[in-house]
Design an enzyme around this catalytic site. Structure first.
Site, PDB file in Angstrom:
ATOM      1  N   ARG A  15       0.834  -1.194   0.000  1.00  0.00           N
ATOM      2  CA  ARG A  15       0.000   0.000   0.000  1.00  0.00           C
ATOM      3  C   ARG A  15       0.875   1.252   0.000  1.00  0.00           C
ATOM      4  O   ARG A  15       2.055   1.212   0.327  1.00  0.00           O
ATOM      5  CB  ARG A  15      -0.923   0.011   1.228  1.00  0.00           C
ATOM      6  CG  ARG A  15      -2.025  -1.016   1.193  1.00  0.00           C
ATOM      7  CD  ARG A  15      -2.798  -1.069   2.499  1.00  0.00           C
ATOM      8  NE  ARG A  15      -2.008  -1.636   3.590  1.00  0.00           N
ATOM      9  CZ  ARG A  15      -2.455  -1.823   4.823  1.00  0.00           C
ATOM     10  NH1 ARG A  15      -3.703  -1.463   5.126  1.00  0.00           N
ATOM     11  NH2 ARG A  15      -1.686  -2.356   5.755  1.00  0.00           N
ATOM     12  N   LYS A  75       1.294   2.158   7.394  1.00  0.00           N
ATOM     13  CA  LYS A  75       1.617   1.381   8.591  1.00  0.00           C
ATOM     14  C   LYS A  75       2.442   2.200   9.570  1.00  0.00           C
ATOM     15  O   LYS A  75       3.019   3.238   9.239  1.00  0.00           O
ATOM     16  CB  LYS A  75       2.382   0.102   8.202  1.00  0.00           C
ATOM     17  CG  LYS A  75       1.518  -0.913   7.473  1.00  0.00           C
ATOM     18  CD  LYS A  75       0.269  -1.286   8.265  1.00  0.00           C
ATOM     19  CE  LYS A  75       0.557  -2.024   9.548  1.00  0.00           C
ATOM     20  NZ  LYS A  75      -0.672  -2.308  10.326  1.00  0.00           N
ATOM     21  N   TYR A  94      -1.532   4.831  10.646  1.00  0.00           N
ATOM     22  CA  TYR A  94      -1.921   3.871  11.671  1.00  0.00           C
ATOM     23  C   TYR A  94      -0.740   3.702  12.625  1.00  0.00           C
ATOM     24  O   TYR A  94       0.399   3.536  12.184  1.00  0.00           O
ATOM     25  CB  TYR A  94      -2.261   2.512  11.042  1.00  0.00           C
ATOM     26  CG  TYR A  94      -3.547   2.502  10.257  1.00  0.00           C
ATOM     27  CD1 TYR A  94      -4.773   2.690  10.883  1.00  0.00           C
ATOM     28  CD2 TYR A  94      -3.541   2.291   8.882  1.00  0.00           C
ATOM     29  CE1 TYR A  94      -5.955   2.682  10.164  1.00  0.00           C
ATOM     30  CE2 TYR A  94      -4.719   2.281   8.145  1.00  0.00           C
ATOM     31  CZ  TYR A  94      -5.926   2.477   8.796  1.00  0.00           C
ATOM     32  OH  TYR A  94      -7.095   2.474   8.082  1.00  0.00           O
ATOM     33  N   HIS A  96      -1.244   2.039  16.302  1.00  0.00           N
ATOM     34  CA  HIS A  96      -1.443   0.852  17.144  1.00  0.00           C
ATOM     35  C   HIS A  96      -0.388   0.793  18.251  1.00  0.00           C
ATOM     36  O   HIS A  96       0.384  -0.166  18.373  1.00  0.00           O
ATOM     37  CB  HIS A  96      -1.405  -0.426  16.294  1.00  0.00           C
ATOM     38  CG  HIS A  96      -2.447  -0.465  15.214  1.00  0.00           C
ATOM     39  ND1 HIS A  96      -3.794  -0.573  15.478  1.00  0.00           N
ATOM     40  CD2 HIS A  96      -2.332  -0.395  13.864  1.00  0.00           C
ATOM     41  CE1 HIS A  96      -4.473  -0.576  14.342  1.00  0.00           C
ATOM     42  NE2 HIS A  96      -3.621  -0.460  13.351  1.00  0.00           N
ATOM     43  N   GLU A 118      -6.426   5.159  13.620  1.00  0.00           N
ATOM     44  CA  GLU A 118      -7.362   4.226  14.260  1.00  0.00           C
ATOM     45  C   GLU A 118      -8.090   4.801  15.464  1.00  0.00           C
ATOM     46  O   GLU A 118      -8.994   4.143  15.997  1.00  0.00           O
ATOM     47  CB  GLU A 118      -6.654   2.927  14.660  1.00  0.00           C
ATOM     48  CG  GLU A 118      -5.690   3.021  15.826  1.00  0.00           C
ATOM     49  CD  GLU A 118      -4.289   3.423  15.432  1.00  0.00           C
ATOM     50  OE1 GLU A 118      -3.394   3.332  16.294  1.00  0.00           O
ATOM     51  OE2 GLU A 118      -4.072   3.813  14.257  1.00  0.00           O
ATOM     52  N   ASP A 270      -2.973  -6.350  15.511  1.00  0.00           N
ATOM     53  CA  ASP A 270      -2.378  -5.011  15.541  1.00  0.00           C
ATOM     54  C   ASP A 270      -2.457  -4.395  16.932  1.00  0.00           C
ATOM     55  O   ASP A 270      -1.622  -3.550  17.289  1.00  0.00           O
ATOM     56  CB  ASP A 270      -3.102  -4.085  14.558  1.00  0.00           C
ATOM     57  CG  ASP A 270      -2.515  -4.145  13.156  1.00  0.00           C
ATOM     58  OD1 ASP A 270      -1.321  -4.442  13.036  1.00  0.00           O
ATOM     59  OD2 ASP A 270      -3.254  -3.903  12.190  1.00  0.00           O
TER      60      ASP A 270
END
Length: 372
Positions: A15, A75, A94, A96, A118, A270
């Site tokens: 991605r 990520k 993101y 996490h 998120e 995650d």
């Protein structure tokens, strides 16, 4: 604003943080966008596409990290990336952080302002920037689980939908959120016998009204989970507590209840995973076995369908990215309380309460950094 989009470096992550169409929107607003060469090659978004959209193509990610005021990624930053972040720089991706103390420490040490996709919310209490990847991951969980159930992959050799005269596989889904309901839809579509467990009676009633007897629902208790584990060939872990570590709903001892060759797919990995025996795997080496049970715990599942995921992600993130770019992060968050919920780390302080609690770190209230 100078905005940088580096190439993702996580294992088998194809991605990219933004499509050429998204870049064009930012350039039209007067921003300077730098894209690392080859960032979108894995999904056919070529350098010339980004150049035509107005981006500057940059050879080395280090140049992007050195020059950009805001970094857009998919990520969480890897050690080589968060070590390049600087005070005052905005990271929007993101994160996490709850199960990842090393990354949390790295972001705190950098002095950057880190906004997590998120934990951004919406007026309905949803997570609009997590939702598109949750939709993808929920649907992929059934594909992955069905594959892992094949005998050659270490599974029981069970076909999800069965055939005339042979019962379909039993699928247990833990969690009735976006991941869970998308997994349920896929599993029911393939003809599996599907049970979904959740701790919200209101959500169970809503799902019952939507899907009727095609989807069995159960209130989440240890007893109910144990009963269902004993009769399930595929279990999808789809539990989410926004920003916090996932609860461990299936212990190692509970694995003894399951038929050998059954499969666990931990979509919550995650956030640390909701199975006690889970640990992060990659697309290159996606599974491992514990006590005869196959575990699939890939932390970036949507990366396997990177083209679909990239466009879905840009559709969701672009309005928020434009707000931060046009107004600056502080003013944008003052005007949008839902965007403000995405602020996890700022100038060496943990802003997200769930992250602070997960790592036993001091928590700085959001209002203190927004209105000082």
């Amino acid at each position: 604003m100078d905005i940088g989009i580096p190439r993702e470096i996580k294992n088998h992550e194809y991605r990219v943080g933004m499509t050429p169409g998204g870049v064009k929107e930012l350039v039209r607003d007067g921003h300077h966008v730098m894209v690392q060469k080859g960032a979108g090659n894995g999904i056919g978004l070529l350098d010339e596409d980004y150049a035509a959209a107005g981006a500057e193509l940059v050879d080395d990610a280090r140049d992007i990290f050195a020059r950009a005021q805001m970094i857009i990624k998919v990520k969480e930053p890897q050690p080589a990336e968060y070590q390049q972040l600087t005070p005052g720089q905005v990271l929007f991706t993101y994160l996490h952080l709850a199960p990842d103390f090393a990354q949390t420490q790295g972001l705190l040490a950098s002095g950057c302002t880190a906004i997590a996709y998120e934990t951004v919310t919406d007026e309905q209490g949803g997570l609009p920037l997590l939702a598109p990847m949750s939709e993808v991951a929920g649907r992929m969980a059934i594909q992955a689980g069905a594959h892992c159930l094949e005998k050659a992959q270490g599974g029981r050799g069970v076909l999800l939908g069965g055939v005339p005269g042979v019962s379909p596989a039993r699928v247990l889904i833990l969690g009735g959120g976006v991941v869970g309901i998308n997994a349920a839809r896929m599993a029911m579509g393939l003809g599996a016998d599907v049970t979904l467990v959740d701790s919200s009676l209101a959500r169970l009633k809503e799902l019952d009204a939507m899907y009727g007897p095609g989807l069995k629902t159960l209130y989440s208790t240890v007893a109910n989970i144990e009963t269902e584990l004993a009769r399930s060939e595929l279990v999808i872990g789809a539990v989410l507590i926004p920003g916090a570590a996932a609860p461990k709903l299936v212990t190692r001892e509970m694995l003894q209840l399951m038929p050998k060759g059954s499969v666990l797919v931990d979509v919550a990995i995650d956030q640390g995973g909701c199975f006690e025996t889970s640990h992060i795997t990659t697309h290159q080496d996606p599974t491992f076995e514990v006590d005869g049970i196959v575990h699939y715990c890939v932390a970036n599942m949507p990366g396997a369908v990177a083209y679909t995921s990239t466009f879905a992600l840009t559709n969701a993130t672009l309005p928020f990215i434009k707000a931060v770019a046009n107004l600056g992060w502080q003013q944008a968050m003052q005007q949008d309380a839902h965007l403000a919920q995405g602020l996890n780390v700022h100038q060496g302080q943990v802003i997200c309460p769930a992250v602070a609690k997960a790592h036993n770190l001091p928590h700085t209230p959001l209002e203190q950094v927004l209105y000082r």
